[in-house]
Design an enzyme around this catalytic site. Structure first.
Site, PDB file in Angstrom:
ATOM      1  N   ASP A 261       0.716  -1.360  -0.007  1.00  0.00           N
ATOM      2  CA  ASP A 261      -0.065   0.157   0.134  1.00  0.00           C
ATOM      3  C   ASP A 261       0.748   1.276   0.065  1.00  0.00           C
ATOM      4  O   ASP A 261       2.161   1.336   0.333  1.00  0.00           O
ATOM      5  CB  ASP A 261      -0.763   0.045   1.280  1.00  0.00           C
ATOM      6  CG  ASP A 261      -0.015  -0.084   2.533  1.00  0.00           C
ATOM      7  OD1 ASP A 261       0.741  -0.674   2.533  1.00  0.00           O
ATOM      8  OD2 ASP A 261      -0.592   0.479   3.410  1.00  0.00           O
ATOM      9  N   GLU A 262       0.129   2.222  -0.354  1.00  0.00           N
ATOM     10  CA  GLU A 262       0.816   3.632  -0.244  1.00  0.00           C
ATOM     11  C   GLU A 262       2.067   3.810  -1.011  1.00  0.00           C
ATOM     12  O   GLU A 262       2.936   4.640  -0.126  1.00  0.00           O
ATOM     13  CB  GLU A 262       0.600   4.162   1.285  1.00  0.00           C
ATOM     14  CG  GLU A 262      -0.731   4.188   1.717  1.00  0.00           C
ATOM     15  CD  GLU A 262      -0.960   4.727   3.268  1.00  0.00           C
ATOM     16  OE1 GLU A 262      -1.909   5.194   3.350  1.00  0.00           O
ATOM     17  OE2 GLU A 262       0.048   4.447   3.994  1.00  0.00           O
TER      18      GLU A 262
END
Length: 842
Positions: A513-514
């Site tokens: 993620d991210e």
């Protein structure tokens, strides 16, 4: 000689000044929120006040104050200091040329403006320490630091009013609990029978060998309750507990029948027998948890039960702030009691690597320690208020291989699978810095080939990026073969620990993620990879990485789990970025943990879109299952609030297959405008078959120890357990809104009465006691009287009239009081522990 003596004396005096220029323990610092919406903009004004209480002057320069701070400072209005974010939320305050030397007993105020808002004391700076330029390796913690997060002018907006708390509690009634409704999570069927079973030293335990582990655990529990172990027998006798293997029940299903002469537990698999035992324990009186009893009375009952969802998980983040092995075992006990069967273990992130990997010692030698540093070579920089001391809990710490194997075995005995998360390629700063240390070690030894074996960054990379958490150096370079060598090595070592523990391992969660925009764009290694593989867009590098990571896991008999991004593809619509379900991996058994359903952000239907597209989805919504978020909108309530406020009711009323029905509050805790959900994709029957289960999360940025962990976890976890195990309630599926409302009120009243009168009193003693949250008292002024109520019936409300803090010996509230003077209310549990105070008229 005289000159030489004076020179030596001067040198000695100078050295002494360098060693400690001022008594730092006499420096007091206060942080004050002055106002939100400063100048009518999305910004706030705040200040540091430095009070020199020592007998020496704080010099005008030559020092720097370091601290953790999640906000971006845009302007220093007092012009006497420079406030700077170094990396992540690690920040510094340096005196400017306008700063005047601070004489003893004097103060300096540094006033600044920062982006966003500041609503609670959780938003304040933390972990302050001083470093003097002449001694840059030495750090002096600021021990006298105070926070004022509620300016007088904003009390009405930052403090939850007693009347509003009272209003929220008005629908709750103080009701009696039926013997057939004492088990949580609630079973499919529970029929009260006549009589009761008397459990004492004469009781015998009979069990099939298939259930030997479960019989052992039951024997341990009862030995604690009775002060002695039960006798064992191989055949039926009177006054007996029987664990019997039967055919035809699902894996976690059980039948429990308590009669005056026997207790019969029937299950097909060991998990079913284990869960029957948990239900049996809940039928016992609360006294068994406080001290050994000579005899235990259990009401006669017949229960038939099995879970709604096969996957019932809790995620514990120990990377941002560490939790000890003992605390993890305590969490596992809690999970087992409430029939949760997966612990998602978030073991690494930007701020820490928490698992010993013997072949890569730097991961814990460097990556498991936080403290003052100028270069991250010996340890990571401080974060989340961990301060300068590299040995201090909870910023530093890790699980040895032996620790982890013990945790695995403990979990397995309680039918909990542990899913390790190894964050890649983003959120990887701890791993990157650790492998940089390894690189330097082997380069100094003259072995460049070994130095590069597990290097996670391109040393020639000039890319500029900034992650969501503010880091510019936290993403692995996915063009390097060494990155995949690292992942494979860690996976191999983790698998070996599971094998040694004889614990099941089906998947590894690789995060995913991210990863921020701008990453890799000035990396020669990435440029070469894109040319070689004919990859045209930087965004498409993501799919290259996922394919390679998936291959590594598949070759080892594992499937890939990750956050929602592992199932998404970035594309464009009308020139704007848009995320769609990625068709590349729908057949690869990827398990996507979907958190983003924040009301108003535009991705409210993401989980349903991915499930409808064929991905296996675990529902982990921030709006209902992020337990690190504050219970309510109050400046004195700990926790974050960026995605929602999460009180006890949020996980309880979550509707997994139509969570738009569960959407009640916006980000500010106000009534939600449901028009934002009008055109959102709904879950199809096919999509429903891809919902694997539910997961609650605790991220630990603002959790600095076991007490805070338990406060945020409980009693929220109990509502989650109910929703993950129990059959779908009538109010969840009813199309008649009035019928649904009436059934919900009934269920909610049962639940809060059970929590207040049974579950939390049990948890006050179980395992030495859990530090659950005790809700504040609601107070209503009406006709000259003060009326008080509480969210959880069963707790005792006490009060004072002189402005003092109510204690366990203060008067008990039993009826409305005259509205006179300064009346302060506070709720207490059965052990005399009190909650947050409520002041009438605030």
């Amino acid at each position: 000689m005289k000159k030489i003596f004076l020179s030596c004396l001067t040198l000695l005096f100078s050295v002494n000044l360098i060693a400690q220029p001022i008594a730092v323990d006499k420096i007091a610092i206060a942080w004050n929120l002055l106002a939100n919406h400063y100048e009518g903009k999305n910004q706030f004004i705040a200040s540091f006040t430095i009070h020199n209480q020592s007998k020496q002057s704080l010099p005008a320069n030559g020092w720097k104050l370091y601290f953790s701070y999640p906000r971006k400072v845009t302007q220093v209005l007092s012009a006497n200091a420079v406030l700077q974010t170094i990396n992540g939320e690690f920040a510094s305050l340096t005196p400017s040329t306008n700063f005047k030397a601070l004489a003893p007993a004097s103060k300096a105020v540094i006033t600044y403006v920062a982006e966003g808002r500041s609503f609670t004391y959780t938003d304040a700076p933390s972990g302050l320490y001083l470093v003097f330029d002449k001694e840059p390796q030495k750090a002096y913690p600021i021990k006298n630091f105070k926070v004022n997060a509620v300016p007088t002018t904003e009390k009405a907006s930052l403090k939850l009013s007693p009347a509003l708390i009272y209003q929220k509690n008005e629908a709750i009634s103080n009701g009696a609990l039926s013997d057939s409704k004492l088990v949580l999570p609630s079973p499919i069927s529970a029929v009260k029978l006549t009589g009761q079973f008397l459990l004492n030293a004469k009781t015998t335990l009979v069990y099939d060998d298939f259930f030997s582990n479960e019989a052992k655990l039951l024997q341990q529990d009862i030995a604690q309750f009775l002060g002695k172990k039960l006798m064992l027998a191989k055949q039926d006798v009177k006054q007996v507990i029987i664990l019997k293997k039967v055919n035809g029940l699902s894996k976690e299903a059980y039948q429990l029948k308590v009669k005056p002469d026997s207790i019969i537990i029937a299950a097909t698999q060991t998990a079913g027998a284990f869960y029957a035992i948990q239900s049996l324990k809940m039928l016992m009186p609360l006294s068994v948890w406080k001290a050994p009893q000579t005899q235990i009375t259990i009401p006669a009952i017949e229960i038939t039960d099995e879970p709604r969802f096969a996957y019932r998980s809790f995620m514990l983040d120990v990377a941002r702030n560490f939790q000890t092995k003992a605390q993890v075992l305590k969490v596992l006990d809690l999970m087992a009691l409430y029939k949760l069967n997966n612990l998602h273990f978030h073991l690494n992130d930007d701020e820490g690597w928490r698992l010993e990997i013997p072949a890569l010692p730097e991961l814990t030698q460097v990556g498991a320690k936080r403290g003052h540093t100028l270069d991250d070579k010996q340890n990571l920089q401080p974060s989340y208020g961990s301060g300068p001391d590299t040995s201090a809990f909870p910023g530093s710490g890790f699980y040895s291989k032996t620790d982890f194997i013990e945790i695995l075995r403990y979990a397995k005995a309680r039918h909990i699978q542990i899913i390790p998360e190894i964050e890649t390629p983003g959120h990887a700063r701890a791993a990157i810095k650790a492998m940089d240390a390894r690189y330097e070690r082997f380069m100094k030894a003259g072995n460049p080939q070994e130095a590069k074996r597990y290097l996670l960054r391109d040393t020639l990379d000039k890319s500029i990026y900034k992650s969501v958490q503010g880091y510019h150096d936290n993403v692995m370079n996915i063009a390097l073969p060494s990155t995949y060598s690292f992942i494979e090595k860690v996976v191999d070592e983790v698998m070996a620990m599971y094998q040694e523990a004889d614990a099941p391992l089906k998947t590894i969660h690789l995060g995913g993620d991210e990863v921020p925009a701008g990453v890799w764009q000035k990396s020669p290694a990435i440029t070469q990879l894109m040319q070689k593989e004919n990859i045209r867009e930087y965004d498409d590098l993501w799919y290259h990485y996922l394919a390679k990571a998936n291959t590594i896991l598949k070759q080892k008999g594992l499937y890939l789990s990750g956050w929602e991004e592992v199932a998404m593809r970035k594309t464009k619509l009308d020139g704007k970025n848009q995320y769609i379900a990625n068709p590349d991996f729908t057949s690869q058994n990827f398990h996507a943990y979907v958190w983003n359903n924040v009301w108003g952000w535009g991705q409210e239907d993401l989980a349903y879109r991915l499930a409808n597209a064929g991905y296996k989805v675990i529902l982990a919504p921030v709006t209902n299952f992020y337990f690190d978020l504050a219970y309510e909108k109050d400046a004195d309530e700990p926790g974050l609030y960026w995605g929602s406020y999460v009180d006890v009711d949020k996980p309880f009323y979550f509707n997994p297959f139509d969570y738009y029905k569960s959407a009640k509050e916006d980000l500010q805790g106000n009534v939600l405008d449901k028009s934002i959900l009008k055109n959102k994709e709904r879950l199809t029957a096919y999509g429903q078959s891809n919902i694997v289960g539910l997961q609650a999360q605790i991220w630990s940025e603002k959790i600095s120890g076991p007490q805070q962990l338990e406060y945020m976890l409980l009693p929220k976890l109990l509502g989650f357990a109910e929703r993950a195990w129990a059959a779908e309630p009538i109010w969840s599926s009813a199309t008649d809104s009035l019928l649904a409302e009436n059934h919900y009120k009934q269920d909610w009243n049962w639940f809060v009465n059970l929590l207040g009168k049974r579950e939390l009193p049990r948890l006050a003693y179980f395992n030495g006691g859990y530090q659950y949250r005790i809700p504040p008292v609601g107070v209503l002024k009406e006709n000259g009287l003060l009326k008080a109520n509480m969210q959880l019936p069963g707790f005792t409300i006490r009060y004072t009239t002189d402005g003092s803090l109510p204690q366990a010996s203060s008067p008990v509230y039993t009826k409305p009081l005259a509205d006179k003077g300064n009346v302060t209310f506070r709720a207490f549990d059965s052990k005399g522990r009190g909650g947050r105070t409520t002041v009438a008229g605030l």
